[in-house]
Design a protein around this motif. Structure first.
Motif, PDB file in Angstrom:
ATOM      1  N   GLU A 233     -73.959  18.201   1.403  1.00 29.69           N
ATOM      2  CA  GLU A 233     -73.690  16.814   1.768  1.00 29.69           C
ATOM      3  C   GLU A 233     -74.393  16.425   3.071  1.00 29.69           C
ATOM      4  N   LEU A 234     -74.539  17.377   3.976  1.00 27.36           N
ATOM      5  CA  LEU A 234     -75.277  17.089   5.206  1.00 27.36           C
ATOM      6  C   LEU A 234     -76.760  16.856   4.907  1.00 27.36           C
ATOM      7  N   VAL A 235     -77.320  17.678   4.036  1.00 27.36           N
ATOM      8  CA  VAL A 235     -78.728  17.497   3.654  1.00 27.36           C
ATOM      9  C   VAL A 235     -78.936  16.105   3.065  1.00 27.36           C
ATOM     10  N   LYS A 236     -78.041  15.692   2.182  1.00 26.05           N
ATOM     11  CA  LYS A 236     -78.137  14.357   1.589  1.00 26.05           C
ATOM     12  C   LYS A 236     -78.005  13.269   2.653  1.00 26.05           C
ATOM     13  N   ALA A 237     -77.080  13.478   3.606  1.00 26.53           N
ATOM     14  CA  ALA A 237     -76.849  12.475   4.647  1.00 26.53           C
ATOM     15  C   ALA A 237     -78.063  12.323   5.551  1.00 26.53           C
ATOM     16  N   LEU A 238     -78.685  13.447   5.911  1.00 28.41           N
ATOM     17  CA  LEU A 238     -79.865  13.368   6.767  1.00 28.41           C
ATOM     18  C   LEU A 238     -80.979  12.581   6.076  1.00 28.41           C
ATOM     19  N   GLU A 239     -81.089  12.738   4.787  1.00 30.84           N
ATOM     20  CA  GLU A 239     -82.104  11.998   4.040  1.00 30.84           C
ATOM     21  C   GLU A 239     -81.716  10.532   3.879  1.00 30.84           C
ATOM     22  N   ALA A 245     -80.511  15.296  12.870  1.00 28.60           N
ATOM     23  CA  ALA A 245     -79.701  16.518  12.855  1.00 28.60           C
ATOM     24  C   ALA A 245     -78.300  16.174  12.372  1.00 28.60           C
ATOM     25  N   GLY A 246     -77.559  17.211  11.986  1.00 34.05           N
ATOM     26  CA  GLY A 246     -76.194  16.993  11.519  1.00 34.05           C
ATOM     27  C   GLY A 246     -75.339  18.231  11.677  1.00 34.05           C
ATOM     28  N   VAL A 247     -74.029  18.021  11.767  1.00 32.93           N
ATOM     29  CA  VAL A 247     -73.053  19.106  11.898  1.00 32.93           C
ATOM     30  C   VAL A 247     -71.892  18.829  10.958  1.00 32.93           C
ATOM     31  N   GLY A 248     -71.422  19.864  10.296  1.00 31.94           N
ATOM     32  CA  GLY A 248     -70.229  19.750   9.466  1.00 31.94           C
ATOM     33  C   GLY A 248     -69.336  20.961   9.667  1.00 31.94           C
ATOM     34  N   ILE A 249     -68.045  20.743   9.895  1.00 30.85           N
ATOM     35  CA  ILE A 249     -67.093  21.831  10.159  1.00 30.85           C
ATOM     36  C   ILE A 249     -65.823  21.598   9.350  1.00 30.85           C
ATOM     37  N   ILE A 250     -65.311  22.649   8.730  1.00 33.93           N
ATOM     38  CA  ILE A 250     -63.984  22.621   8.115  1.00 33.93           C
ATOM     39  C   ILE A 250     -63.183  23.764   8.711  1.00 33.93           C
ATOM     40  N   LEU A 251     -62.044  23.413   9.313  1.00 35.32           N
ATOM     41  CA  LEU A 251     -61.207  24.378  10.032  1.00 35.32           C
ATOM     42  C   LEU A 251     -59.809  24.368   9.443  1.00 35.32           C
ATOM     43  N   ASP A 252     -59.256  25.548   9.210  1.00 32.08           N
ATOM     44  CA  ASP A 252     -57.880  25.668   8.754  1.00 32.08           C
ATOM     45  C   ASP A 252     -56.954  25.392   9.945  1.00 32.08           C
ATOM     46  N   ALA A 253     -56.211  24.299   9.876  1.00 26.09           N
ATOM     47  CA  ALA A 253     -55.380  23.888  11.011  1.00 26.09           C
ATOM     48  C   ALA A 253     -54.174  24.788  11.212  1.00 26.09           C
ATOM     49  N   GLU A 254     -53.814  25.591  10.224  1.00 31.91           N
ATOM     50  CA  GLU A 254     -52.636  26.444  10.339  1.00 31.91           C
ATOM     51  C   GLU A 254     -52.957  27.861  10.781  1.00 31.91           C
ATOM     52  N   LEU A 264     -77.560  21.407  10.859  1.00 28.52           N
ATOM     53  CA  LEU A 264     -78.912  21.141  10.364  1.00 28.52           C
ATOM     54  C   LEU A 264     -79.751  20.497  11.460  1.00 28.52           C
ATOM     55  N   PRO A 265     -81.038  20.844  11.513  1.00 31.41           N
ATOM     56  CA  PRO A 265     -81.765  21.813  10.689  1.00 31.41           C
ATOM     57  C   PRO A 265     -81.276  23.241  10.949  1.00 31.41           C
ATOM     58  N   ASP A 266     -81.180  24.002   9.860  1.00 35.43           N
ATOM     59  CA  ASP A 266     -80.756  25.385   9.995  1.00 35.43           C
ATOM     60  C   ASP A 266     -81.938  26.316   9.737  1.00 35.43           C
ATOM     61  N   PHE A 267     -81.688  27.587   9.516  1.00 36.70           N
ATOM     62  CA  PHE A 267     -82.769  28.534   9.304  1.00 36.70           C
ATOM     63  C   PHE A 267     -82.362  29.543   8.244  1.00 36.70           C
TER      64      PHE A 267
END
Length: 570
Positions: A233-239, A245-254, A264-267
């Motif tokens: 989804e980040l790749v699509k958003a950048l386009e 550049a873009g950042v996406g994070i999912i964190l377990d709150a518990e 992104l860009p990543d390697f």
């Protein structure tokens, strides 16, 4: 002939009329000869043995560097797995090319043959190394199978191959910044590869217990499926938004587990050279940024938790605020008195600043310290940046900090602090390793009251229902969140046409389980005639991510019940 009557002696009788036969050697003489022969043979064997020992020592000396190199590259590493057992990193066998210059018969012929397969080695420097008196030199590490076969077919004396471990990452760049990479000697240099080395593998290698042996795999908290969705989804958003550049994070709150983190860009860790390019840095945990209006959530929580502001209060936002020669105004000002929910929903800079002033500068500083936003984040991943704080935390600095300017933190740090506002007020250090709820409870620190957490859940949900975060809504999942649009700084001044947009969210809001943060750097309008605010780009990207990952994470949708269940009491 006369015959005498004299008696004949024994000796005479023996020789008379008989042929003379000489006597054999004595027993003593025979033994002497045998001993002599044994001594000669012993000396011969000793000479041969001594020569063999000398040759062995000479060969050992010649190949000492070879043996040392063989030991150093044979070290193996444990597989890295995602939380479901999918392989993120593993060892494979590869061949490296070496030479023993003392055994090379014709240097020019050897160089010509090697260069026909590996043109980059056809240099004068390589020729000088081949012509040296060294016992062992590396020529090229990690050959392809085809290169190895081609050089092998040349049959060059003094040229050989050493089989060694090499790291392979099946997912390529999917989780590159989390997994990290290794150097040519299979030693971790970034990411969780480096973290494993620092934790125990480095010590094991130094003791010689890591050479070519199988190890128990190391499991991470990352879900490869979810990680793929976030990156996709980040790749699509950048386009789509032409962001840089873009950042996406999912964190377990518990539990504090990082389920996905993409920058992104990543390697591709299979190509180590990419990691050296500055644009491919890990922005999620290794970069610090002004997060903009998402910080208003911390200001509201601070004011409410201090007891100096309640949900029944309101603040005058009719006119801009003048402080220290600067004017604080609203992007879409309402020009009237605003309640606390309205300040949050309309993202009022004026109202937020006045809330902070009502609580106090010292209260703000202490609260941000309590949330861990003023110090370096402690986690497993080595690439963690230290926040940039104002040189002088005065009233003007405190006002700008209240709406996300004047302080720079990492996106991961922002997500961790937000999890504390969503999960009942408990700050849990983030981890990239699996962690149970029981383990998380032991590490958790109460930083805000449960009541404040209830209010923040209500405000986050309200913002998606009727505020700037409406495009983040996902039917059935009760998404809540806050938009943030921060102008970037160039040459010491804020630039109005370059922004860093964010959407900080959680779901499901009746009992938040996951925090989701999306950041886009310099997004452009999707089409002519519309803006490029966070509500128009990062909010819909967040919605797309949640829609895809929620079923993977086991969060069941709720349909048909129009009654909101977010509890709030004040």
């Amino acid at each position: 002939m006369a015959v005498t009557d004299q008696p004949v002696s024994f000796l005479q009788r023996r020789t008379v009329g008989e042929r003379h036969v000489p006597r054999g050697p004595s027993t003593r003489a025979v033994r002497a000869r045998v001993h002599m022969a044994m001594a000669v043979f012993a000396l011969v064997y000793m000479a041969i043995g001594g020569r063999l020992i000398m040759l062995g020592m000479s060969e050992e000396s010649k190949s000492a560097s070879y043996i040392s190199a063989q030991d150093s590259v044979a070290a193996s590493r444990p597989d890295l797995l995602d939380r479901n057992g999918q392989i993120l990193a593993t060892d494979i066998k590869t061949a490296s090319l070496f030479a023993e210059p003392r055994k090379i018969l014709d240097v020019d012929e050897a160089l010509e043959g090697i260069a026909s397969v590996l043109p980059e080695l056809g240099t004068d420097a390589v020729r000088r190394r081949l012509a040296s008196n060294a016992g062992f030199i590396w020529l090229k590490r990690e050959l392809t199978p085809r290169q190895r076969q081609q050089i092998h077919d040349l049959g060059i004396p003094g040229i050989g191959f050493l089989e060694e471990n090499s790291r392979f990452y099946p997912g390529g760049p999917t989780a590159g910044h989390i997994v990290g990479s290794v150097n040519v000697d299979n030693q971790g240099i970034s990411g969780m590869e480096l973290a494993v080395d620092r934790a125990w593998l480095g010590d094991l290698r130094e003791l010689g217990f890591a050479s070519d042996r199988s190890m128990e795999p190391v499991q991470l908290s990352v879900d490869l499926r979810v990680q793929h969705v976030v990156r996709d989804e980040l790749v699509k958003a950048l386009e789509r938004y032409r962001a840089i550049a873009g950042v996406g994070i999912i964190l377990d709150a518990e539990t504090g587990e990082v389920v996905a983190m993409s920058s992104l860009p990543d390697f591709d860790p299979n190509d180590r050279a990419q990691a050296l390019e500055k644009d491919r840095m890990n922005r999620a945990s290794g970069g610090v940024f002004e997060m903009g209006s998402v910080f208003k959530g911390f200001t509201v929580a601070m004011a409410l938790d201090s007891g100096k502001v309640t949900m029944n209060d309101s603040f005058d936002a009719t006119r801009p605020l003048r402080v220290g020669g600067r004017t604080i105004s609203d992007f879409h000002g309402k020009g009237r008195i605003l309640s606390i929910p309205e300040i949050f929903n309309y993202s009022s800079n004026i109202g937020t600043a006045k809330m902070m002033l009502a609580a106090g500068v010292d209260t703000q500083k202490e609260f941000l310290e309590r949330l861990g936003l003023t110090s370096r984040l402690k986690t497993d991943l080595p690439e963690v940046a230290t926040p940039l704080l104002p040189p002088k935390w005065n009233e003007l600095a405190a006002i700008t900090i209240s709406f996300g300017h004047g302080i720079s933190v990492t996106p991961l740090q922002t997500a961790v602090a937000t999890a504390a506002l969503m999960n009942g007020g408990r700050l849990i250090p983030p981890t990239f390793m699996p962690r149970s709820r029981e383990e998380a409870d032991k590490l958790a620190k109460q930083v805000v009251s449960p009541q404040t957490s209830e209010i923040m859940r209500y405000l986050f949900r309200l913002n998606v229902l009727s505020g700037s975060g409406r495009r983040a809504e996902v039917p059935g999942y009760m998404v809540g969140g806050k938009t943030g649009t921060a102008e970037k700084i160039e040459n010491g001044r804020y630039v109005s046409n370059k922004r860093r947009n964010s959407f900080l969210s959680a779901f499901p809001m009746d009992k938040p389980r996951y925090v989701v943060l999306v950041v886009l750097d310099e997004p452009k309008p999707e089409r002519e005639g519309i803006g490029a605010t966070a509500g128009l780009n990062t909010a819909p990207v967040t919605s797309a991510i949640i829609r895809r990952v929620a079923p993977m994470l086991g969060v069941l949708p709720k349909f048909g019940d129009k009654t909101e269940t977010v509890s709030i009491s004040y």
